[in-house]
Write an enzyme that holds these catalytic residues in place. Sequence first.
Site, short mmCIF file in Angstrom:
data_model
loop_
_atom_site.label_atom_id
_atom_site.label_comp_id
_atom_site.label_asym_id
_atom_site.label_seq_id
_atom_site.Cartn_x
_atom_site.Cartn_y
_atom_site.Cartn_z
N GLU A 1 0.84 -1.21 0.00
CA GLU A 1 0.00 0.00 0.00
C GLU A 1 0.87 1.26 0.00
OE1 GLU A 1 -3.03 -0.31 -0.67
OE2 GLU A 1 -3.19 -2.46 -0.30
N ASP B 1 3.75 -4.17 -5.78
CA ASP B 1 4.32 -5.44 -5.34
C ASP B 1 5.85 -5.38 -5.35
OD1 ASP B 1 1.89 -6.62 -4.97
OD2 ASP B 1 1.98 -7.93 -6.73
ZN LIG Z 1 -2.68 -2.72 -4.62
#
Ligand SMILES: [Zn+2]
Length: 432
Positions: free
Chosen positions: A282, A363
């Site tokens: 996030e 990611d």
């Molecule tokens: Zn995401």
Amino acid sequence: MNPVVTIVSWIVLGLVLAKCAAQLWLDHLNRQYVLAHAGSVPPVFKEIIDEPTYAKSVEYTLAKNRLSQIETAYNAVLLLVVIFSGLLPWCYQVSTNWLGPSVWAVAAFLFAIGAVLALPGLPLEWYHQFRLEERFGFNTTTQKLWWLDRLKGLLLGLALGYPLLVLVLKLVEWTDGGWWLWAWGTLLGFQLIMLVLAPVLILPLFNRFAPLPEGSRRERLFKLAARTRFHARSIQVMDGSKRSRHSNAFFTGFGGFRKIVLFDTLIQQLAEPELEAVLAHEIGHFKKKHITKTLLLSALGSLAGFYIISLLAKQEWFYRAFGFTPGPIAPALLLFGLLSGVVTFWFSPLAHWWSRRHEFQADAFAAEVMNEPGPLIGALRKLNEKNLSNLTPHPAYSRFYYSHPTLLERERALQGENGSRRGEKAEADRAI
Ligand SMILES: [Zn+2]
């Protein structure tokens, strides 16, 4: 009837049917694909999920798929009835006779039509929550809470949407031909304000937000925030369990108004390093300015939208094709609102490709700040399992509908693999 008007009617009919057919076809493809893999856990998922959970995820996917097919057909029939029955011009006539042609009255008409047209969808929404989600053990919403949510949504729409409509209609009066540019600027300003205010004023109307509880987990997450220079006080826990057992996390706002929200259900499901990896993901969205980029992209879309409305509002055939008298802007706004979806639908793979790119970037950021991809992979696997995600969506289906890459795509990207694994895909539609 004017031949142009007839041709326009046929084109619109064709567009509505084409979208409906494409949706039904994608659902059919997905259903067949899932059934083809339903016998036992595909080898690539053996270490992620056990047989009973996999069987349950297949059953859940098929149940959602059936409901989606019903919904698609139902919505298409409804749309065709609404636009071709003469109901809209009749309602508009009654409204202007009764309330007059003032901007306030026309905005009220548009708002009321929007609210009424949302009603036929309620039974299916209700069924989804209290029958389908309930059957698979996800629903925690009470009837009272569900209806209260709808009521709050309606009142919020009235408080925010109605003044916005009035303003746009006023701009048409004030600025003549260039209104669409002003209306676009107004909408963009409104979206920016909402991005700041929504986390503070609107989300708390539906959920309770609390700081992370004291303990080793909090310390760990705060250390990560410090390491990545993220304002740790804007990490909050939301009582998602109030409505559903599904788990999630999201990033909202921008600049000093940013907020990362972790569902309480997510905190229960993940081990500390996994939760840290989700937070890192996030924070990645924040660092890579994904909200701002998405807002810019949607601003381009709405600019095109307003320009197209301004062009359509000058075409007599556009009004006549749906039984309206040419002239006022309201029918053009209404028809565009109802019909734009039959065109924008075809752009959704592009929008989702853009979104999936952001997910890969977030990611990669998480793996980098964690020094390894392991905890994030662990978290993604657990989220897919707990949410009974479809592990084998049809590739065309995921390209069209998924805002997030599939589990295998994400794992592969995290591990730097390029090799194909028998083409099997996984879903992470609800995950982070
Ligand atoms: Zn995401």
